[in-house]
Design a protein around this motif. Structure first.
Motif, PDB file in Angstrom:
ATOM      1  N   ASP A  23      87.962 122.051  79.365  1.00 42.23           N
ATOM      2  CA  ASP A  23      87.231 120.824  79.809  1.00 42.23           C
ATOM      3  C   ASP A  23      88.175 119.578  79.646  1.00 42.23           C
ATOM      4  OD1 ASP A  23      87.307 119.674  77.026  1.00 42.23           O
ATOM      5  OD2 ASP A  23      85.924 121.149  76.324  1.00 42.23           O
ATOM      6  N   VAL A  78      85.120 122.055  83.223  1.00 43.02           N
ATOM      7  CA  VAL A  78      84.161 122.924  82.241  1.00 43.02           C
ATOM      8  C   VAL A  78      83.300 121.933  81.673  1.00 43.02           C
ATOM      9  CG1 VAL A  78      83.914 124.198  80.231  1.00 43.02           C
ATOM     10  CG2 VAL A  78      85.855 124.845  81.805  1.00 43.02           C
ATOM     11  N   ARG A  79      82.057 122.245  81.621  1.00 38.31           N
ATOM     12  CA  ARG A  79      80.832 121.325  81.234  1.00 38.31           C
ATOM     13  C   ARG A  79      80.314 121.974  79.966  1.00 38.31           C
ATOM     14  NH1 ARG A  79      75.032 120.823  80.802  1.00 38.31           N
ATOM     15  NH2 ARG A  79      74.211 119.004  81.633  1.00 38.31           N
ATOM     16  N   PRO A 102      77.395 124.825  79.384  1.00 35.65           N
ATOM     17  CA  PRO A 102      77.306 125.032  80.819  1.00 35.65           C
ATOM     18  C   PRO A 102      76.183 125.298  81.525  1.00 35.65           C
ATOM     19  CG  PRO A 102      79.024 126.274  79.713  1.00 35.65           C
ATOM     20  CD  PRO A 102      78.170 125.636  78.704  1.00 35.65           C
ATOM     21  N   SER A 161      77.458 124.113  86.788  1.00 34.83           N
ATOM     22  CA  SER A 161      78.909 124.064  86.433  1.00 34.83           C
ATOM     23  C   SER A 161      79.500 125.480  86.403  1.00 34.83           C
ATOM     24  CB  SER A 161      79.075 123.584  85.013  1.00 34.83           C
ATOM     25  OG  SER A 161      78.648 124.563  84.064  1.00 34.83           O
ATOM     26  N   SER A 189      82.086 127.038  75.691  1.00 30.95           N
ATOM     27  CA  SER A 189      81.909 126.690  76.969  1.00 30.95           C
ATOM     28  C   SER A 189      82.744 126.879  77.723  1.00 30.95           C
ATOM     29  CB  SER A 189      81.488 125.089  76.967  1.00 30.95           C
ATOM     30  OG  SER A 189      80.529 124.535  76.078  1.00 30.95           O
ATOM     31  N   THR A 214      82.654 130.070  80.325  1.00 32.60           N
ATOM     32  CA  THR A 214      82.758 129.668  82.156  1.00 32.60           C
ATOM     33  C   THR A 214      83.746 130.377  82.596  1.00 32.60           C
ATOM     34  OG1 THR A 214      82.284 127.574  81.534  1.00 32.60           O
ATOM     35  CG2 THR A 214      83.277 127.785  83.597  1.00 32.60           C
ATOM     36  N   PHE A 250      74.330 129.808  79.422  1.00 30.46           N
ATOM     37  CA  PHE A 250      74.240 128.580  80.298  1.00 30.46           C
ATOM     38  C   PHE A 250      72.687 128.188  80.427  1.00 30.46           C
ATOM     39  CE2 PHE A 250      73.389 132.077  83.253  1.00 30.46           C
ATOM     40  CZ  PHE A 250      72.230 131.581  84.049  1.00 30.46           C
TER      41      PHE A 250
END
Length: 486
Positions: free
Chosen positions: A100, A129-130, A133, A137, A160, A164, A219
């Motif tokens: 991220d 990366v959120r 997520p 994303s 996260s 991802t 997510f």
């Protein structure tokens, strides 16, 4: 090895002794896990359906040690980083590093990049990366991966980033798949993963999710305003590099939230329905779920992680820079990941998904995000006092064992009081960590409970592992009891 501990058998016998097993006549909670007593042919349904009779243990390879992401060469005197050597040993030519925007600026990410460069490994960085997520994303990361190509995934960050990378890996290797094909039923199709995926190396920078050990990725599904995920052993990283040095920069609130995830991974997996009560058995071993119910091997990892977390997390609250406690927490996260990654979690996690997904404005302190966020560990912990009051009747002995781990003297506690005792112990622990005062602190009111219940009901992957099956009315009462913590 006995498949079910003696304490579990004893408590089940107490609950079922002298009772008809037909739900029409049973008042006890055990009825919620038994099929109706007769089929159309007059035969017992239990005799027609083969219960689960086995469990499988799966985990990533783990490399643990302070400084394990780097190695001092006696010959050259400059620092070589092990992850770069791993990539070189795997003959990687197209590496994508997932992280991220915050971790991208910090030492762990810089170490990984320097390591790849020192070992002449070509790489590309995905740093979008959120935190927590979403399907959107995930799809952005999937598209980036398809565009750039990849023969080795490296994830640097918390759950996260690792989750991802898992999703990007899955759909990169299934270009023909619709996004919902692998998402857990009933939200998605829950299709099995039959291909071998590209290798993934996970380097956690938080002591929480244990995602470096598991085959799960979580997510926010924005259209449904709820969290869900994908769970399959094929998603497991090939290697988790667990280095306590990598969590030194985490803010206090991130350490607490992550640590609470470890705590309830441990408690939920230890109190989940036993694996041989989770039925029916699969027709094909490939269909056996990653989350299988409590079992003798997961119990060992979960109980050890529980004790380590109860001891270490309060020390971090007092001193966020306590390196010994931090090292214990990242190791506990890995232990708990192995435990819950095979046993599963249940109601605290299932109810946390709508708490996070329906959040409109709350941003937890020290979380540098551009969107509302109830951190996963906080959303999991906030319902726990109410959850374990509800589940204790199925196995009061095991719930009291958890209370004992919190330091409660259980020598004179009645089994009927197990839920109340454990609930109080958890509540005291959370208050001492400074948790928000119940879900009302996130802006939820009693009028939001139907939506929170609606968001929990589809979470079959975890809720069905509850030792007591929870219907809509049960969930409503638990949410009501979680409005205020203090």
């Amino acid at each position: 090895m006995k498949s079910v501990p003696r304490s579990r058998v004893a408590s089940l016998m107490r609950l079922t002794q002298g009772a008809c097993t037909c739900p029409a006549h049973m008042g006890g909670v055990i009825s919620r896990h038994l099929p109706s007593c007769k089929s159309g042919s007059g035969k017992s349904m239990a005799s027609q359906i083969q219960n689960e009779y086995a469990f499988e243990m799966a985990s990533s390879n783990i490399r643990y040690g302070e400084g394990v992401t780097r190695q001092v060469s006696i010959i050259t005197t400059f620092i070589l980083k092990e992850v770069g050597m791993d990539a070189r040993n795997m003959k990687a030519k197209k590496v994508i590093v997932y992280t991220d925007s915050n971790i991208a600026k910090l030492h762990p990410m810089k170490t990984v990049i320097q390591s790849l460069e020192d070992n002449n490994v070509p790489y590309t960085v995905y740093d979008k990366v959120r935190a927590e997520p979403s399907d959107k994303s995930f799809k952005d990361a999937i598209e980036f991966t398809r565009k750039n190509g990849c023969d080795l995934f490296i994830a640097v960050g918390g759950g996260s980033s690792i989750d991802t990378a898992k999703a990007a890996n899955l759909y990169y290797n299934h270009p023909e798949a619709d996004f919902l094909d692998f998402v857990n039923a009933p939200i998605g199709k829950g299709m099995p993963i039959e291909k071998t995926l590209t290798p993934l190396i996970a380097i956690p920078t938080t002591a929480g999710t244990g995602s470096e050990t598991t085959g799960a990725t979580i997510f926010d599904f924005k259209d449904l305003k709820v969290k869900t995920g994908i769970a399959n052993r094929a998603l497991k990283p090939i290697l988790g590099i667990v280095d306590p040095l990598n969590i030194r920069t985490a803010p206090l609130q991130v350490q607490i939230a992550s640590g609470l995830d470890v705590l309830f991974h441990s408690i939920e997996s230890y109190t989940a329905i036993p694996y041989n009560m989770r039925g029916p058995a699969p027709k094909n071993p490939l269909e056996r779920p990653a989350y299988q119910g409590s079992n003798p091997i997961s119990d060992v990892w979960s109980t050890r992680a529980l004790k380590m977390t109860i001891d270490s997390l309060p020390q971090i609250k007092i001193d966020p820079g306590n390196t010994k406690a931090q090292s214990q927490m990242i190791l506990a996260a890995t232990y708990a990941g192995i435990g819950f990654g095979n046993a599963g979690v249940h109601l605290c996690h299932g109810m946390s998904y709508p708490i996070s997904g329906l959040n409109k404005s709350y941003i937890h302190p020290q979380y540098n995000t551009d969107h509302p966020i109830v951190p996963h560990g906080i959303s999991v912990a906030i319902t726990a006092p109410s959850v374990f009051k509800f589940t204790s009747s199925m196995d009061p002995v095991r719930h009291l064992e958890v209370a004992k781990a919190f330091g409660v003297d259980i020598s004179n506690v009645k089994l009927s009081d197990a839920g109340e005792v454990l609930s109080d112990a958890i509540k005291k622990f959370l208050i001492n960590l400074g948790l928000p005062d119940g879900i009302s602190a996130f802006g939820y009111t009693h009028s939001d409970i139907p939506a929170l219940v609606e968001g929990t009901l589809p979470q079959h992957r975890v809720t069905k592992l509850s030792p007591v099956q929870a219907g809509a009315e049960d969930l409503s009462r638990i949410f009501e009891g979680s409005m205020k913590l203090y």
